[in-house]
Each structure stands twice: as structure tokens, then as C-alpha cells.
Design a protein around this motif. Structure first.
Motif, PDB file in Angstrom:
ATOM      1  N   SER A 113       0.833  -1.212   0.000  1.00 35.74           N
ATOM      2  CA  SER A 113       0.000   0.000   0.000  1.00 35.74           C
ATOM      3  C   SER A 113       0.863   1.255   0.000  1.00 35.74           C
ATOM      4  CB  SER A 113      -0.923   0.023   1.226  1.00 35.74           C
ATOM      5  OG  SER A 113      -1.683  -1.138   1.282  1.00 35.74           O
ATOM      6  N   GLU A 123       2.407   1.721  -3.518  1.00 38.21           N
ATOM      7  CA  GLU A 123       1.385   2.146  -4.480  1.00 38.21           C
ATOM      8  C   GLU A 123       1.001   3.615  -4.259  1.00 38.21           C
ATOM      9  OE1 GLU A 123      -0.571   0.599  -7.138  1.00 38.21           O
ATOM     10  OE2 GLU A 123       1.263  -0.563  -7.096  1.00 38.21           O
ATOM     11  N   SER A 124       0.830   3.999  -2.976  1.00 37.57           N
ATOM     12  CA  SER A 124       0.482   5.387  -2.649  1.00 37.57           C
ATOM     13  C   SER A 124       1.607   6.329  -3.048  1.00 37.57           C
ATOM     14  CB  SER A 124       0.222   5.535  -1.143  1.00 37.57           C
ATOM     15  OG  SER A 124      -0.717   4.601  -0.714  1.00 37.57           O
ATOM     16  N   SER A 125       2.839   5.885  -2.790  1.00 36.80           N
ATOM     17  CA  SER A 125       4.012   6.684  -3.138  1.00 36.80           C
ATOM     18  C   SER A 125       4.080   6.922  -4.644  1.00 36.80           C
ATOM     19  CB  SER A 125       5.274   5.966  -2.662  1.00 36.80           C
ATOM     20  OG  SER A 125       6.409   6.527  -3.241  1.00 36.80           O
ATOM     21  N   SER A 149       1.608   7.085  -6.842  1.00 33.58           N
ATOM     22  CA  SER A 149       0.646   8.085  -7.313  1.00 33.58           C
ATOM     23  C   SER A 149       1.053   9.498  -6.895  1.00 33.58           C
ATOM     24  CB  SER A 149      -0.776   7.761  -6.835  1.00 33.58           C
ATOM     25  OG  SER A 149      -0.817   7.719  -5.443  1.00 33.58           O
ATOM     26  N   ILE A 206       2.677   8.943   3.991  1.00 29.41           N
ATOM     27  CA  ILE A 206       2.268   7.591   3.570  1.00 29.41           C
ATOM     28  C   ILE A 206       2.451   6.591   4.706  1.00 29.41           C
ATOM     29  CG2 ILE A 206       2.956   5.642   2.092  1.00 29.41           C
ATOM     30  CD1 ILE A 206       3.573   7.894  -0.055  1.00 29.41           C
ATOM     31  N   LEU A 260      -8.295   7.075   2.337  1.00 32.24           N
ATOM     32  CA  LEU A 260      -6.978   6.841   1.734  1.00 32.24           C
ATOM     33  C   LEU A 260      -7.043   6.868   0.215  1.00 32.24           C
ATOM     34  CD1 LEU A 260      -5.225   4.080   3.854  1.00 32.24           C
ATOM     35  CD2 LEU A 260      -4.938   6.523   3.939  1.00 32.24           C
ATOM     36  N   PHE A 268      -4.671   9.377  -1.674  1.00 30.59           N
ATOM     37  CA  PHE A 268      -3.517   8.843  -2.402  1.00 30.59           C
ATOM     38  C   PHE A 268      -3.808   8.380  -3.829  1.00 30.59           C
ATOM     39  CE2 PHE A 268      -2.115   7.815   2.095  1.00 30.59           C
ATOM     40  CZ  PHE A 268      -1.266   8.917   2.162  1.00 30.59           C
ATOM     41  N   ALA A 269      -5.055   8.488  -4.281  1.00 34.66           N
ATOM     42  CA  ALA A 269      -5.349   8.102  -5.681  1.00 34.66           C
ATOM     43  C   ALA A 269      -6.127   9.192  -6.407  1.00 34.66           C
ATOM     44  CB  ALA A 269      -6.115   6.785  -5.719  1.00 34.66           C
TER      45      ALA A 269
END
Length: 309
Positions: A105, A108-110, A112, A152, A202, A206-207
Motif C-alpha cells: 500500500s 502504491e500510494s508513493s 501516485s 504515507i 486513503l 492517495f489516488a
């Protein structure tokens, strides 16, 4: 074999992919090759940018962070996936499963957030060139990266801690090749309402929010490019964004497709391969093949190495 009684879950059985018996060795070797190419390709990008003075700019600094994120993502998912393919399913400790979900997670967040930072960099370079060096200085870049990583890890740690308060009492089988959010929640016998709310927040943070930044940046970039009188000038300016745009399309394209098929597990598994295995492999290829600066820097390093011999 996996059990399905009502005792507390201490280990989880990942089912992986069905009906791979006849081609499992081929799949194992293919995944191993992809993993090696992914790690080497991303390391190469980091080394080329670090050693080339001409690439010491915000765009390439963010690119090294993206490569680091891709190595982290691939190293979290693929080694365990190799075991899943080879043994047609494998056991993971519950804590190990939570840790995999946490790192997955975070990476993936990093990804975006980094893609939105890179689009902001392109916006400043094309729409605000006179103030570019003043706005996108080293202090801003370092602060932005540190803030991204701290945010994050802090937020996702909170989610992982909330998850440990849920009661996981079986079954202990996940029909997936890694520990993702939804399959983990299916194992819980407590009410996951708060976790689902956290997950929604989230997703926006983050997206959705980074995607809005990317779209707004590109609207301004396109408007600015269209104002350039010469065709060659327009092409030259747009070429500085092409590799970033390709990576954004690949990353968000796969995420959007996955959300269009929320209940189809077999489809979800195959599509999950896109952003866990394919994207980290293709990112360095897109940047190294379509970027003139990186190709030139790589040639210089190569000729320097051969001249020493």
C-alpha cells in the motif's frame, strides 16, 4: 492444508493461480526473469541519474524515487509470488501478511504521489519557465519527497494498527497471490466498517487527489503547448512529457480497470498483475527508451567504463 475452523488465524494460505500445473515451471521462470529485469532496470535508472550531472534536475530526482518505489513494490510481491506459483499456494504468517499489505500500500500510494509531483514539475517547466528554477529548487524537492514518505507511512501504519484490532477467526484462505485489502477483510469476523471508511479516505488522499493534480497540470500544459506557433516547437515541448504521460496512463489505467470489476476475483487477480508486476517492469523501459537525455547519459557512462578498460 489450510483449515477453516473458528480459531484465531495465525497463518494464511495464499491460493495463487488455479490450473497452472502444466505451465508452472514456465510461469516461475518468466516471473523470475521479470523480477530480475525490473530490479536491474530500476537500479540502472537510479545509477545513471546519480552519476550524470546533466540529469541533476527535479524531474530526474523524482524519477529515481519512482524507481526506488518500483523496486520496493516488486520485492514485496514477486519473491512470495514465486513460491505461490511453484508450490501451487503457500502459507504466510498473519503478521507477514499484514506487513506485505502495508509495504504494498505504501509503495502504491508513493507511486501516485510521485506521478503528481512529476506532473507539477512538467507544469512549472512548460507553463512557468522563467520561475522554474526558483520554484522547483532542491529544498522544495527534498521537502516534497520527505513529506510524501512520512505521510504515507504514518497514515498506512494507522490503518494496519486498526486492522490488528479486528478479530480474524477464519477461514485462513485467501484466493489471491498476495495480501491485498479486500481479501484480508474477508477473513475478519468483526465489523470492518471503520476500516472501510479509512480505506475510502486513503483512496481519495492517495489516488483521487493526485489524479486531479495530474489532470489539471496537463490541461494547463496542453493549453500552453497549443499556443506555441511552430509545429516542431509543439512537438519538442510535448516530448518532454511523453514518457511521464505513458507511465501515468499505465498506472491509473490498470487501477481504474480493477475498480470496474469489483466482484470478479479471477479478473481482479489477472489485473493485479498489471500494477504489481508489469508496471514496475515497464516504467524504467518507458523512461530509458523514450527519453533522449537518459539514453545520452547512459552512452556517456558506458563509453567511460570502456575507456577505463
Amino acid at each position: 492444508m489450510p483449515h477453516s475452523n473458528s480459531s484465531v488465524v495465525t497463518e494464511i494460505f495464499l491460493l495463487g493461480f488455479n490450473n497452472l500445473q502444466s505451465i508452472k515451471i514456465f510461469c516461475f521462470l518468466l516471473l523470475l526473469l521479470i523480477f530480475c529485469v525490473t530490479v536491474c532496470g530500476n537500479l540502472l535508472i537510479i545509477l545513471v541519474v546519480s552519476y550524470s550531472r546533466s540529469l541533476h534536475s527535479p524531474m530526474y530526482f523524482f524519477l529515481t524515487q519512482l524507481s526506488f518505489t518500483d523496486i520496493l513494490l516488486s520485492s514485496t510481491i514477486v519473491p512470495n509470488m514465486l513460491r505461490v506459483v511453484l508450490y501451487e499456494g503457500t502459507f504466510v504468517s498473519f503478521i507477514g501478511c499484514l506487513f506485505q499489505f502495508y509495504v504494498f500500500s505504501a509503495s502504491e500510494s508513493s507511486e501516485s504521489l510521485l506521478l503528481s509531483l512529476m506532473s507539477y514539475d512538467r507544469y512549472q517547466a512548460i507553463c512557468n519557465p522563467l520561475h522554474y528554477n526558483m520554484v522547483m529548487d532542491l529544498t522544495f524537492c527534498m521537502k516534497a519527497i520527505i513529506l510524501c514518505w512520512v505521510m504515507i507511512f504514518a497514515v498506512l501504519l494507522a490503518v494496519s494498527v486498526t486492522m490488528t484490532f479486528l478479530c480474524f477467526c477464519g477461514p485462513n484462505v485467501i484466493d489471491h497471490f498476495f495480501c491485498d485489502f479486500d481479501p484480508l477483510l474477508e477473513l475478519s469476523c468483526s465489523d470492518p466498517f471503520f476500516l472501510k471508511v479509512e480505506d475510502m479516505i486513503l483512496a481519495v488522499l492517495f489516488a483521487v487527489f493526485p489524479l486531479i493534480v495530474i489532470l489539471v497540470s496537463y490541461v494547463y500544459i496542453i493549453i500552453t503547448i497549443l499556443k506555441i506557433p511552430s509545429v516542431s516547437g509543439r512537438q519538442k515541448t510535448f516530448s518532454t512529457c511523453s514518457s511521464h504521460l505513458a507511465v501515468v496512463s499505465l498506472y491509473y489505467g490498470s487501477l481504474i480497470i480493477i475498480y470496474l470489476f469489483p466482484n470478479k476475483k479471477s479478473v481482479k487477480k489477472v489485473l493485479s498483475l498489471l500494477y504489481t508486476v508489469v508496471t514496475p517492469l515497464l516504467n524504467p523501459m518507458i523512461y530509458s527508451l523514450s527519453n533522449r537525455d537518459i539514453k545520452q547519459a547512459f552512452k556517456k557512462i558506458k563509453s567511460k567504463m570502456f575507456s577505463y578498460h
